[in-house]
Motif scaffolding. Structure first.
Motif, short mmCIF file in Angstrom:
data_model
loop_
_atom_site.label_atom_id
_atom_site.label_comp_id
_atom_site.label_asym_id
_atom_site.label_seq_id
_atom_site.Cartn_x
_atom_site.Cartn_y
_atom_site.Cartn_z
N GLY A 8 0.85 -1.19 0.00
CA GLY A 8 0.00 0.00 0.00
C GLY A 8 0.89 1.24 0.00
N ASN A 9 0.47 2.23 -0.75
CA ASN A 9 1.17 3.52 -0.75
C ASN A 9 0.15 4.56 -0.30
OD1 ASN A 9 2.49 5.90 -1.32
ND2 ASN A 9 2.49 5.64 -3.55
N TRP A 10 0.30 4.96 0.96
CA TRP A 10 -0.69 5.89 1.53
C TRP A 10 -0.52 7.32 1.00
CZ3 TRP A 10 -0.91 4.53 7.52
CH2 TRP A 10 -1.60 3.33 7.66
N LYS A 11 0.61 7.59 0.36
CA LYS A 11 0.90 8.96 -0.12
C LYS A 11 0.78 9.94 1.05
CE LYS A 11 -0.36 7.44 -4.68
NZ LYS A 11 -0.86 7.75 -6.01
N MET A 12 0.26 11.15 0.82
CA MET A 12 0.21 12.13 1.91
C MET A 12 -1.15 12.08 2.59
SD MET A 12 1.55 16.08 1.84
CE MET A 12 0.09 16.86 1.19
N GLY A 93 11.47 6.77 -6.60
CA GLY A 93 11.18 7.18 -7.98
C GLY A 93 9.72 7.06 -8.38
N HIS A 94 8.82 7.21 -7.41
CA HIS A 94 7.40 7.24 -7.78
C HIS A 94 7.16 8.35 -8.79
CE1 HIS A 94 3.08 7.76 -7.49
NE2 HIS A 94 3.04 6.52 -7.02
N SER A 95 6.24 8.15 -9.71
CA SER A 95 6.05 9.15 -10.78
C SER A 95 5.64 10.50 -10.21
CB SER A 95 5.02 8.66 -11.79
OG SER A 95 3.77 8.50 -11.17
N GLU A 96 4.95 10.51 -9.06
CA GLU A 96 4.60 11.81 -8.46
C GLU A 96 5.87 12.55 -8.02
OE1 GLU A 96 1.77 10.29 -5.65
OE2 GLU A 96 0.37 9.88 -7.28
N ARG A 97 6.86 11.80 -7.61
CA ARG A 97 8.13 12.43 -7.23
C ARG A 97 8.92 12.84 -8.47
NH1 ARG A 97 8.74 13.50 -2.31
NH2 ARG A 97 10.73 14.34 -2.99
N TYR A 165 5.88 -1.54 -12.03
CA TYR A 165 5.50 -0.93 -13.30
C TYR A 165 4.19 -0.17 -13.09
CZ TYR A 165 3.34 -0.32 -17.82
OH TYR A 165 2.71 0.25 -18.90
N GLU A 166 4.28 1.15 -13.18
CA GLU A 166 3.10 1.99 -12.96
C GLU A 166 2.94 2.96 -14.13
OE1 GLU A 166 2.01 2.27 -8.55
OE2 GLU A 166 3.42 3.87 -8.96
N PRO A 167 2.07 2.65 -15.08
CA PRO A 167 1.80 3.61 -16.14
C PRO A 167 1.28 4.90 -15.51
CG PRO A 167 0.50 1.58 -16.43
CD PRO A 167 1.17 1.48 -15.12
N TRP A 169 -0.40 7.38 -16.48
CA TRP A 169 -1.79 7.74 -16.80
C TRP A 169 -2.79 6.88 -16.05
CZ3 TRP A 169 -4.05 3.46 -18.85
CH2 TRP A 169 -3.18 2.49 -19.37
N ALA A 170 -2.33 5.82 -15.41
CA ALA A 170 -3.26 4.93 -14.69
C ALA A 170 -3.28 5.21 -13.19
CB ALA A 170 -2.85 3.48 -14.93
N ILE A 171 -2.43 6.14 -12.75
CA ILE A 171 -2.32 6.38 -11.31
C ILE A 171 -3.40 7.35 -10.85
CG2 ILE A 171 -0.85 7.35 -9.50
CD1 ILE A 171 1.54 6.23 -11.02
N GLY A 172 -4.23 6.88 -9.96
CA GLY A 172 -5.26 7.73 -9.36
C GLY A 172 -6.34 8.18 -10.33
N THR A 173 -6.40 7.56 -11.49
CA THR A 173 -7.34 8.02 -12.52
C THR A 173 -8.52 7.08 -12.68
OG1 THR A 173 -6.11 6.77 -14.18
CG2 THR A 173 -5.51 9.09 -13.90
N GLY A 210 1.16 -1.35 -10.77
CA GLY A 210 0.45 -0.36 -9.97
C GLY A 210 -0.29 0.61 -10.87
N GLY A 211 -1.38 1.16 -10.36
CA GLY A 211 -2.20 2.10 -11.12
C GLY A 211 -3.65 1.66 -11.07
N SER A 212 -4.40 2.30 -10.14
CA SER A 212 -5.85 2.04 -10.01
C SER A 212 -6.20 0.57 -9.75
CB SER A 212 -6.61 2.57 -11.23
OG SER A 212 -6.44 3.99 -11.31
N ILE A 213 -5.33 -0.12 -9.00
CA ILE A 213 -5.72 -1.47 -8.55
C ILE A 213 -6.77 -1.31 -7.45
CG2 ILE A 213 -4.98 -3.58 -7.35
CD1 ILE A 213 -2.35 -3.41 -8.56
N LYS A 214 -7.79 -2.15 -7.50
CA LYS A 214 -8.79 -2.18 -6.44
C LYS A 214 -9.26 -3.62 -6.26
CE LYS A 214 -12.21 -0.32 -9.69
NZ LYS A 214 -11.58 0.43 -10.78
N GLY A 230 1.30 -5.97 -6.28
CA GLY A 230 0.74 -4.68 -6.66
C GLY A 230 1.25 -3.57 -5.76
N LEU A 231 1.32 -2.38 -6.34
CA LEU A 231 1.55 -1.17 -5.55
C LEU A 231 0.22 -0.41 -5.61
CD1 LEU A 231 3.50 0.55 -3.90
CD2 LEU A 231 4.35 1.56 -6.01
N VAL A 232 -0.38 -0.25 -4.46
CA VAL A 232 -1.78 0.18 -4.39
C VAL A 232 -1.88 1.53 -3.70
CG1 VAL A 232 -4.08 -0.48 -3.60
CG2 VAL A 232 -2.39 -2.26 -4.12
N GLY A 233 -2.42 2.53 -4.37
CA GLY A 233 -2.56 3.86 -3.78
C GLY A 233 -3.90 4.01 -3.09
N GLY A 234 -4.85 4.63 -3.79
CA GLY A 234 -6.16 4.95 -3.23
C GLY A 234 -6.82 3.80 -2.47
N ALA A 235 -6.76 2.61 -3.05
CA ALA A 235 -7.45 1.47 -2.44
C ALA A 235 -6.72 0.90 -1.23
CB ALA A 235 -7.64 0.37 -3.49
#
Ligand code: PGA
Length: 248
Positions: A8-12, A93-97, A165-167, A169-173, A210-214, A230-235
């Motif tokens: 899980g990647n809780w981000k901020m 090296g997350h794409s947001e960074r 591998y996180e496209p 355009w698929a992150i948080g979208t 990773g990218g919008s896995i739920k 998986g690397l999972v953000g929102g979920a």
């Protein structure tokens, strides 16, 4: 067989009290999994989360690290600092960074090295933007990012590196690559690793999607031949939802 690593990647997000409650709720839901469960949390949650995961199968990661060992870098956190409180993983090296904090392939490579020499396991993110995808250069981008990330890292060290591998355009979208597309991209990354280190090593390296896995799409991705987790953000912000991904 490579193990599956669900991170899980809780981000901020998440204050300490929310984080503690999350761990309490997640612990019984994932206690029987054979998969590696990792939570990459904000610096301010690390200490609380580490205390509360004691005796569970939940591992803890940070979301960034500085590339120098120590020194006059106001506001930064070193690999040794993370290791000293028993952090095990670190996202690099997350794409947001890359996008908002000017991370380059070069700084990412340095961060991976300092993480490894301090006994942390890096989760290194690579992925193409929508523009790059539309130009048809996805594989060039992700193999190049992989090669540059791993420059100067030896055979024994690379076994402890996880690639995600996180496209972009698929992150948080809410959009995802199809499971087959993700699997193909991950095979390309593995081929690149094989060119550098040989097939035996490449077969050991864990490569996540990773990218919008739920919970509703996790199984599709995580049962593919080359997708090792998986690397999972929102979920990853809701214990029940995240546990369903872990137990896909
Ligand atoms: P997402 O984020 O699951 O919210 O798309 C993934 C990530 O940024 O690692």
């Amino acid at each position: 067989m490579r193990r599956k690593v669900i991170a899980g990647n809780w981000k901020m997000n998440m204050l300490p009290d929310e984080a503690i409650r999350f761990i309490e709720e997640l612990t019984p839901l994932v206690k029987d999994t054979e998969n590696e469960v990792v939570l990459c949390v904000p610096y301010t949650d690390l200490f609380y989360v580490l205390l509360n995961v004691q005796g569970t199968n939940i591992k803890v990661g940070a979301q960034n690290v500085h590339f120098e060992e120590s020194g006059a870098y106001t506001g930064e956190i070193s690999a040794k600092m993370l290791k000293s409180i028993n952090v095990e993983y670190v996202i690099i090296g997350h794409s947001e960074r890359r996008q908002y904090f000017a991370e380059t392939d070069e700084t990412i490579n340095k961060k991976i090295k300092v993480a490894i020499t301090n006994g942390l396991k890096p989760i290194v993110c690579v992925g193409e933007t929508l523009e790059e995808r539309e130009k048809g250069i996805t594989f060039d981008i992700i193999t190049k990012q992989t090669r540059l990330a791993l420059e100067g890292i030896d055979k024994d060290q690379v076994k402890n590196v996880i690639i995600a591998y996180e496209p972009v355009w698929a992150i948080g979208t809410g959009k995802t690559a199809t499971a087959d597309e993700a699997n193909e991209a991950i095979k390309k990354i593995r081929e690149e690793i094989s060119k550098i280190y040989g097939n035996d090593i490449a077969e050991c390296v864990i490569i996540q999607y990773g990218g919008s896995i739920k919970s509703s799409n996790a199984r599709e991705f995580l049962t593919k031949s080359d997708i090792d987790g998986g690397l999972v953000g929102g979920a990853s912000l809701k214990p029940e939802e995240f546990s369903k991904i872990v137990n896909y």
